[in-house]
Design a protein around this motif. Structure first.
Motif, mmCIF file in Angstrom:
data_model
loop_
_atom_site.group_PDB
_atom_site.id
_atom_site.type_symbol
_atom_site.label_atom_id
_atom_site.label_comp_id
_atom_site.label_asym_id
_atom_site.label_seq_id
_atom_site.Cartn_x
_atom_site.Cartn_y
_atom_site.Cartn_z
ATOM 1 N N VAL A 142 0.878 -1.179 0.000
ATOM 2 C CA VAL A 142 0.000 0.000 0.000
ATOM 3 C C VAL A 142 0.909 1.220 0.000
ATOM 4 C CG1 VAL A 142 -1.726 1.316 1.279
ATOM 5 C CG2 VAL A 142 -1.874 -1.190 1.206
ATOM 6 N N PHE A 143 0.723 2.100 -0.967
ATOM 7 C CA PHE A 143 1.614 3.244 -1.149
ATOM 8 C C PHE A 143 1.061 4.481 -0.454
ATOM 9 C CE2 PHE A 143 2.804 6.957 -3.858
ATOM 10 C CZ PHE A 143 4.149 6.992 -3.509
ATOM 11 N N LEU A 144 1.954 5.202 0.220
ATOM 12 C CA LEU A 144 1.623 6.477 0.858
ATOM 13 C C LEU A 144 2.536 7.545 0.271
ATOM 14 C CD1 LEU A 144 1.346 5.216 4.548
ATOM 15 C CD2 LEU A 144 -0.540 5.670 2.961
ATOM 16 N N ASN A 145 1.912 8.527 -0.406
ATOM 17 C CA ASN A 145 2.657 9.570 -1.105
ATOM 18 C C ASN A 145 3.003 10.710 -0.154
ATOM 19 O OD1 ASN A 145 3.570 11.639 -2.758
ATOM 20 N ND2 ASN A 145 2.161 11.120 -4.418
ATOM 21 N N PRO A 146 4.291 10.956 0.102
ATOM 22 C CA PRO A 146 4.664 12.027 1.041
ATOM 23 C C PRO A 146 4.155 13.404 0.617
ATOM 24 C CG PRO A 146 6.549 10.626 0.522
ATOM 25 C CD PRO A 146 5.466 10.247 -0.416
ATOM 26 N N GLU A 147 4.099 13.671 -0.682
ATOM 27 C CA GLU A 147 3.627 14.976 -1.138
ATOM 28 C C GLU A 147 2.145 15.153 -0.872
ATOM 29 O OE1 GLU A 147 4.612 15.420 -5.223
ATOM 30 O OE2 GLU A 147 6.791 15.394 -4.883
ATOM 31 N N ARG A 148 1.404 14.076 -0.961
ATOM 32 C CA ARG A 148 -0.044 14.147 -0.726
ATOM 33 C C ARG A 148 -0.373 14.076 0.764
ATOM 34 N NH1 ARG A 148 -4.589 12.862 -3.919
ATOM 35 N NH2 ARG A 148 -6.397 12.180 -2.694
ATOM 36 N N GLN A 149 0.364 13.254 1.495
ATOM 37 C CA GLN A 149 0.062 13.032 2.907
ATOM 38 C C GLN A 149 0.601 14.155 3.799
ATOM 39 O OE1 GLN A 149 -1.621 10.366 4.291
ATOM 40 N NE2 GLN A 149 -1.994 9.299 2.357
ATOM 41 N N GLY A 150 1.751 14.708 3.412
ATOM 42 C CA GLY A 150 2.338 15.784 4.206
ATOM 43 C C GLY A 150 2.730 15.328 5.604
ATOM 44 N N PRO A 172 -6.528 -4.174 0.322
ATOM 45 C CA PRO A 172 -5.391 -3.253 0.308
ATOM 46 C C PRO A 172 -5.448 -2.257 -0.859
ATOM 47 C CG PRO A 172 -4.639 -5.497 0.653
ATOM 48 C CD PRO A 172 -6.091 -5.575 0.285
ATOM 49 N N ALA A 173 -6.054 -2.683 -1.965
ATOM 50 C CA ALA A 173 -6.111 -1.804 -3.135
ATOM 51 C C ALA A 173 -6.974 -0.580 -2.888
ATOM 52 C CB ALA A 173 -6.635 -2.585 -4.343
ATOM 53 N N SER A 174 -7.850 -0.651 -1.876
ATOM 54 C CA SER A 174 -8.721 0.492 -1.581
ATOM 55 C C SER A 174 -8.059 1.499 -0.647
ATOM 56 C CB SER A 174 -10.025 -0.016 -0.940
ATOM 57 O OG SER A 174 -9.750 -0.611 0.328
ATOM 58 N N LEU A 175 -6.872 1.176 -0.185
ATOM 59 C CA LEU A 175 -6.178 2.035 0.769
ATOM 60 C C LEU A 175 -5.000 2.745 0.099
ATOM 61 C CD1 LEU A 175 -6.088 -0.482 3.748
ATOM 62 C CD2 LEU A 175 -7.776 1.333 3.350
ATOM 63 N N GLY A 176 -4.490 3.759 0.776
ATOM 64 C CA GLY A 176 -3.296 4.437 0.300
ATOM 65 C C GLY A 176 -3.582 5.393 -0.840
ATOM 66 N N ASP A 177 -2.512 5.811 -1.495
ATOM 67 C CA ASP A 177 -2.596 6.792 -2.578
ATOM 68 C C ASP A 177 -2.423 6.128 -3.940
ATOM 69 O OD1 ASP A 177 -2.861 9.052 -0.827
ATOM 70 O OD2 ASP A 177 -0.719 8.855 -0.370
ATOM 71 N N LEU A 223 6.503 6.002 1.043
ATOM 72 C CA LEU A 223 6.405 4.975 2.073
ATOM 73 C C LEU A 223 5.428 3.886 1.640
ATOM 74 C CD1 LEU A 223 6.284 7.153 5.332
ATOM 75 C CD2 LEU A 223 8.269 6.115 4.212
ATOM 76 N N HIS A 224 5.673 2.676 2.144
ATOM 77 C CA HIS A 224 4.852 1.525 1.757
ATOM 78 C C HIS A 224 4.533 0.695 2.996
ATOM 79 C CE1 HIS A 224 6.125 2.040 -2.536
ATOM 80 N NE2 HIS A 224 7.208 2.514 -1.931
ATOM 81 N N LEU A 225 3.306 0.205 3.055
ATOM 82 C CA LEU A 225 2.947 -0.846 3.994
ATOM 83 C C LEU A 225 3.010 -2.143 3.199
ATOM 84 C CD1 LEU A 225 -0.109 0.929 5.651
ATOM 85 C CD2 LEU A 225 2.294 0.979 6.344
ATOM 86 N N VAL A 226 3.688 -3.146 3.750
ATOM 87 C CA VAL A 226 4.045 -4.322 2.946
ATOM 88 C C VAL A 226 3.644 -5.608 3.665
ATOM 89 C CG1 VAL A 226 5.935 -5.535 1.805
ATOM 90 C CG2 VAL A 226 6.001 -3.060 1.971
ATOM 91 N N ARG A 227 3.171 -6.568 2.852
ATOM 92 C CA ARG A 227 2.899 -7.924 3.350
ATOM 93 C C ARG A 227 3.524 -8.910 2.384
ATOM 94 N NH1 ARG A 227 -1.367 -11.618 2.155
ATOM 95 N NH2 ARG A 227 -1.635 -13.209 3.777
ATOM 96 N N VAL A 228 4.581 -9.628 2.823
ATOM 97 C CA VAL A 228 5.218 -10.657 2.005
ATOM 98 C C VAL A 228 4.359 -11.908 2.050
ATOM 99 C CG1 VAL A 228 7.246 -12.141 1.751
ATOM 100 C CG2 VAL A 228 7.540 -9.738 2.358
#
Length: 284
Positions: A142-150, A172-177, A223-228
């Motif tokens: 799940v991707f978190l964009n620093p420019e968008r999240q601040g 997971p696809a419904s979360l993040g940027d 930043l990323h939230l990750v599940r292997v």
């Protein structure tokens, strides 16, 4: 009788001629050296004809063959004259070509033997890092964009991670940027993952437990939230799977070792002096 002979004009003429001949032999013109010998052997002529045939797909005519021979003689004479004038000295191109030809001699010798399977197996096991298969990973992110999240990015990462951990049905696809990075990566080599997300991200995945959401993990994008979901470690393949690569590296290492040994033997015949050593040591 001897006195009578000495008075004969013919004897005088003979003695004078003999003296002149002897003097010419001693002080005669020696400035013209004997000519160098150039022999164009039958095998050389055959070689020139063979090269012509391969190039033009036909044998040379008599006139063409004579032209090849004349050109070879011309080249031989000019090369000898150039060497006599010392034109080969301190010429970078010639020095590099001579070095290259010496290295080619080593390559020919190094390529001669064919290693046994036992030798190749020893080499394979002695150099596992060169032949190990790439570790493979499959994961979700799940991707978190620093420019968008601040400034809220750390807080949002924590809340999103909690939702993923406590509510298994969360998509997971419904979360993040929004990102062009894939939310799901199937089993892929670590090298390819590094090319996609960056080397630090790929290294971090090595420490992620399988089946557990963790993060945030940084990449060059954010930043990323990750599940292997799956991990396959690298392994040393069997010789049959990498024979060509092992053979190539074995031959290359043998050539380098042979070059080093040849050079070390040659070095013993020279007394090497390096002037201005203090300056030489500062050269990177």
């Amino acid at each position: 009788m001897v006195k009578r002979l000495l008075k004969e004009p013919l004897v005088h003429f003979f003695l004078i001629a003999l003296a002149i001949f002897a003097m010419h032999g001693v002080v005669g013109d020696k400035s013209v050296p004997a000519p160098d010998v150039i022999v164009v052997t039958a095998s050389k002529v055959e070689q020139m004809g063979s090269v012509f045939t391969k190039t033009w797909q036909r044998p040379p005519t008599g006139r063409e063959l004579k032209g090849l021979i004349d050109d070879h003689v011309r080249e031989e004479i000019l090369v000898r004259e150039a060497l006599a004038l010392g034109l080969d000295k301190d010429d970078t191109v010639i020095r590099r070509r001579l070095r290259q030809k010496m290295e080619f001699l080593v390559i020919d010798e190094a390529d001669a033997p064919v290693p046994t399977d036992a030798e190749l197996n020893v080499y394979l096991n002695a150099h596992p890092g060169a032949f190990e298969t790439d570790p493979m990973l499959a994961f979700q992110q799940v991707f978190l964009n620093p420019e968008r999240q601040g400034d809220a990015i750390a807080r949002n990462a924590a809340s999103t991670l909690e939702a993923l951990a406590t509510i298994p049905s969360t998509d997971p696809a419904s979360l993040g940027d929004v990102t062009q990075l894939p939310p799901v990566v199937e089993l892929t080599g670590k090298t390819a993952i590094a090319q996609m997300f960056g080397g630090e991200f790929a290294e971090a995945l090595d420490k992620v437990p399988v089946g557990q959401w963790i993060g945030p993990v940084a990449s060059g994008f954010g930043l990323h939230l990750v599940r292997v979901t799956e991990r396959k470690p690298g392994r040393l393949p069997a010789l049959g799977d990498v024979r060509a690569a092992v053979m190539r590296e074995w031959a290359n290492d043998r050539r380098v070792a042979l070059e080093d040994r040849r050079f070390a033997e040659a070095l013993k015949r020279y007394d090497v002096t390096i002037e201005n050593l203090a300056v030489a040591r500062t050269v990177p």
